[in-house]
Design an enzyme around this catalytic site. Sequence first.
Site, short mmCIF file in Angstrom:
data_model
loop_
_atom_site.label_atom_id
_atom_site.label_comp_id
_atom_site.label_asym_id
_atom_site.label_seq_id
_atom_site.Cartn_x
_atom_site.Cartn_y
_atom_site.Cartn_z
N LYS A 1 23.87 67.14 29.39
CA LYS A 1 24.42 68.20 28.55
C LYS A 1 25.87 67.91 28.13
O LYS A 1 26.52 67.04 28.69
CB LYS A 1 24.32 69.55 29.27
N ARG B 1 16.95 70.29 37.46
CA ARG B 1 16.09 70.00 36.30
C ARG B 1 16.69 68.79 35.58
O ARG B 1 17.80 68.86 35.08
CB ARG B 1 16.06 71.23 35.39
#
Length: 347
Positions: free
Chosen positions: A240, A274
């Site tokens: 991210k 995740r």
Amino acid sequence: MALTAAHGFKLVHNTPKVRKLTHGGNELVLDHPVIMGILNVTPDSFSDGGRFFNKDDALRHADEMVAAGAEIIDIGGESTRPGAAPVSEEDETARVVPVVAAVREKYPDIWISCDTSTPGVMRKACAAGCDIINDIRALRREGALEAAAETGAPVCIMHMQGEPGHMQDNPVYQDLIGEVSEFFYERIDACLNAGIKRDNIILDPGFGFGKTLDQNYKLLGELEKFRSFDLPILAGMSRKSMIGGVTGTGTGDRLEGTVAAHLFSILKGADIIRVHDVKAHKDAVDVEHKIISVDTVKDIVVALHAHLAFHAMGFAHASNLENILASYHGLAVIVLIVHSLDMRAQF
Ligand code: 9MG
């Protein structure tokens, strides 16, 4: 024992309780960090869009992740990238359900989660073999709570300020940790009222969803605060912008930063991570788990907890943390880890 934290809610301290998720007679025991591998079946996901769009490619990728140690495969058919085009229920169903069915057929024992906010997709995915509903909108779409409750599947409720299209425009919080906690209180209540079992609720602070770089790192640094809910925590930071914002690298070159962030999240209380890169995380998590389970570290953690207990009972000077830790000279790194462990109850 309960300690009052700076944010005005309680940290519930240290009942070494093993959490588990249950679905249809199966149990996923969270007594170790669990890796959830990401399987995007979208043409436009932010970091691997289009790569696993066809069913055979998707299944091959699932094969790799299972072989590398993923215990959950998270299958999603709608991109959550800022500015991504919305997808119809029909298209999302057509992308997700055949892949869920194919993974279920090939791997009867693997856990499958479905990354969706759409009630119809939740129902169909669970009918095809999905075990967990992973909803970035925390079941706030009309009919989502009811659909999730009907399936009997565990749910992951994620915090997000705004909607993916505009969430990064200018996220503002007066009290980040307090507001995310308030959100969890409200959504947990909504889940319970809909008939979802408390033990089957996973909390996720939603890294990157309506948060600036600094807000993301504050959430990570204080992740243990959410242990007060006594529910499993999922952390998802893979590739991210909070990683690239520090390393200055593009989405394809964020592995090391991602692994560092996820390892830290585990020390701060995450039960599930995740990730895109399962093998790298599995090795790193195994080494971290080994480090924190050696006896010396356990001793220090026990000493630290005794110290906290004395403090909580008002015997501020009855135990001197520095003296305890000093007796383990040469273990500066481990001391750092212990400080990070805070309220973690995995020992
Ligand atoms: C689908 N998706 C993308 N990022 C995510 C995150 O951080 N958490 C969860 N639960 N789902 C996510």
